[in-house]
Design an enzyme around this catalytic site. Sequence first.
Site, mmCIF file in Angstrom:
data_model
loop_
_atom_site.group_PDB
_atom_site.id
_atom_site.type_symbol
_atom_site.label_atom_id
_atom_site.label_comp_id
_atom_site.label_asym_id
_atom_site.label_seq_id
_atom_site.Cartn_x
_atom_site.Cartn_y
_atom_site.Cartn_z
ATOM 1 N N TYR A 88 -7.509 30.124 -32.562
ATOM 2 C CA TYR A 88 -8.305 29.230 -31.540
ATOM 3 C C TYR A 88 -7.276 28.230 -30.993
ATOM 4 O O TYR A 88 -6.595 27.711 -31.854
ATOM 5 C CB TYR A 88 -9.221 28.450 -32.194
ATOM 6 C CG TYR A 88 -9.992 27.634 -31.488
ATOM 7 C CD1 TYR A 88 -9.978 26.330 -31.902
ATOM 8 C CD2 TYR A 88 -10.994 28.019 -30.773
ATOM 9 C CE1 TYR A 88 -10.728 25.343 -31.225
ATOM 10 C CE2 TYR A 88 -11.871 26.935 -29.833
ATOM 11 C CZ TYR A 88 -11.593 25.506 -29.988
ATOM 12 O OH TYR A 88 -12.251 24.888 -29.487
ATOM 13 N N ASP A 139 1.353 27.135 -30.828
ATOM 14 C CA ASP A 139 0.346 25.908 -30.552
ATOM 15 C C ASP A 139 0.446 25.407 -32.297
ATOM 16 O O ASP A 139 0.055 25.831 -33.199
ATOM 17 C CB ASP A 139 -0.957 26.694 -30.565
ATOM 18 C CG ASP A 139 -2.037 25.552 -30.695
ATOM 19 O OD1 ASP A 139 -3.237 26.039 -30.414
ATOM 20 O OD2 ASP A 139 -1.850 24.588 -31.105
ATOM 21 N N LYS A 158 -4.131 16.483 -33.539
ATOM 22 C CA LYS A 158 -4.519 16.083 -34.898
ATOM 23 C C LYS A 158 -3.541 15.022 -35.755
ATOM 24 O O LYS A 158 -3.489 13.707 -35.285
ATOM 25 C CB LYS A 158 -4.573 17.354 -35.926
ATOM 26 C CG LYS A 158 -5.660 18.340 -35.094
ATOM 27 C CD LYS A 158 -5.797 19.448 -35.997
ATOM 28 C CE LYS A 158 -6.577 20.586 -35.358
ATOM 29 N NZ LYS A 158 -8.116 20.464 -35.333
HETATM 30 P P1 KE4 Z 1 -9.237 19.728 -30.009
HETATM 31 O O1 KE4 Z 1 -9.451 20.202 -28.682
HETATM 32 O O2 KE4 Z 1 -10.312 20.079 -30.759
HETATM 33 O O3 KE4 Z 1 -8.370 18.490 -30.148
HETATM 34 O O4 KE4 Z 1 -7.756 20.858 -30.224
HETATM 35 C C1 KE4 Z 1 -8.008 22.238 -30.034
HETATM 36 C C2 KE4 Z 1 -7.366 23.053 -31.095
HETATM 37 C C3 KE4 Z 1 -5.943 23.600 -30.679
HETATM 38 N N1 KE4 Z 1 -5.268 24.566 -31.542
HETATM 39 C C4 KE4 Z 1 -5.307 24.532 -32.637
HETATM 40 C C5 KE4 Z 1 -4.394 25.438 -33.389
HETATM 41 C C6 KE4 Z 1 -6.730 23.982 -33.288
HETATM 42 O O5 KE4 Z 1 -6.972 24.129 -34.554
HETATM 43 C C7 KE4 Z 1 -7.501 23.257 -32.336
HETATM 44 C C8 KE4 Z 1 -8.837 22.645 -33.144
HETATM 45 N N2 KE4 Z 1 -9.081 22.747 -34.407
HETATM 46 C C9 KE4 Z 1 -10.385 22.910 -34.766
HETATM 47 C C10 KE4 Z 1 -10.586 23.241 -36.210
HETATM 48 N N3 KE4 Z 1 -10.543 24.479 -36.367
HETATM 49 C C11 KE4 Z 1 -11.293 21.547 -34.117
HETATM 50 C C12 KE4 Z 1 -12.609 21.356 -35.102
HETATM 51 C C13 KE4 Z 1 -13.789 21.660 -34.128
HETATM 52 O O6 KE4 Z 1 -13.697 22.458 -33.063
HETATM 53 O O7 KE4 Z 1 -14.607 20.495 -34.057
#
Ligand code: KE4
Length: 419
Positions: A144, A239, A267
């Site tokens: 993701y 990523d 993060k």
């Molecule tokens: P955000 O847009 O949520 O800040 O980041 C997206 C993203 C991009 N790349 C990786 C490897 C990620 O893990 C994420 C977001 N991670 C999720 C948890 N698996 C965020 C939690 C959520 O969607 O509420």
Amino acid sequence: MKSDKSEVLFQRAQARIPGGVNSPVRAFRGVGGTPRFIARGGGSRLIDVDGNSYIDYVGSWGPLLLGHRAAPVMNALREALEGGTSFGAPTEREVEMAELIAEMVPSIEMVRLVNSGTEATMSALRLARGFTGRDLTIKFEGCYHGHVDSLLVKAGSGMATLGIADTAGVPKAFAETTIALPYNSITAVEKAFAERGENIAAVIVEPVVGNMGCVPPAPGFLEALRALTAKYGALLIFDEVMTGFRVALNCAQGRFGIHPDLTTLGKIIGGGLPLAAYGGRADIMRKIAPLGPVYQAGTLSGNPLAVAAGLAMLRHLRDNPAIYDQLEARAAQLTQWVPPGVTINRVGAMFTFFFSPNAVTDWDSAKTCDTARYGQFFHHMLERGVYLAPSQFEAAFMSAAHSEEDIQQTVAAAREFFE
Ligand code: KE4
């Protein structure tokens, strides 16, 4: 544990917010029951609105490597607040942040700050297309990269949790620019490049997957991606939104010795505030406006409060590298006992208890897990004051604030479930 106030709040929330949450995975759809509404955090603990205390292994989905209300971050925020919240103009802190990221991540020669991981990966992908003049992207099933239209193809995290194969609302033409392959399959990547290599702009990969649960790269997999992208003139995008400063001080790229062309971060670099970044080779980054023809912008990009928190977080980690030895030791201690019928994957301070007796190396093996039993385990632990990810297809996170007693309480609660 009482959850009366959470239940009332959840009812109210669902009247005005889709699913009652501002991000799908929080809705407990993967495990059932009522999401706990949180009043505050402190150290390794979350306190919900009913006053229940939980040992927190979600840590806001990764950012809180130092735990809740970490002193360096809180002090920096208090100081930054005195100056105001946003200027829409360059600040010294943004220069310091860019210099610090370049110092700590050698593959990043230039960097642009944005507000979320999604913005970072979306921008990195647009940049890769603009730099190469090609349209196609390779991603991996179960990974993701945020809710970027073209990347919501066989994605992990909340989409895997909800069983959404491919989201509605993305034009077929967008989805068709993405080639989704099995993670850890070098032959699949070789075949895709052999067939369509001249049209592939980039490979984007989670160097350690967190979003189907924690899945490490197989030996040679990342090296093969580096060699194939170089051979065909495509860009390798790591990523590291989740793995950055999580699996090692020098990120997954440092832990595994791979030099990507572009890296996305998020993060941890915001210390819990909305801050993310994309960066890499200067010759590529110079294609970004206002220097080059690839446009990307953001009202709150480089926000003073978020950058102050991020600077404090990264400086603290840089100046206290022994934190990673402690994280490794505590996470190893927690995952030492492997319950019957469970497979544990761990890299550094991220890990997952997969409810499968078999190895979990990609999405096909991850999706065979007994998600119903994971849900039972989740609630068993929640009732005993341990807050795990409300989905089998997410990673759990150890922080520097987790104590020996936290680990012992967690293991004792887990043993009770399996006995
Ligand atoms: P955000 O847009 O949520 O800040 O980041 C997206 C993203 C991009 N790349 C990786 C490897 C990620 O893990 C994420 C977001 N991670 C999720 C948890 N698996 C965020 C939690 C959520 O969607 O509420």
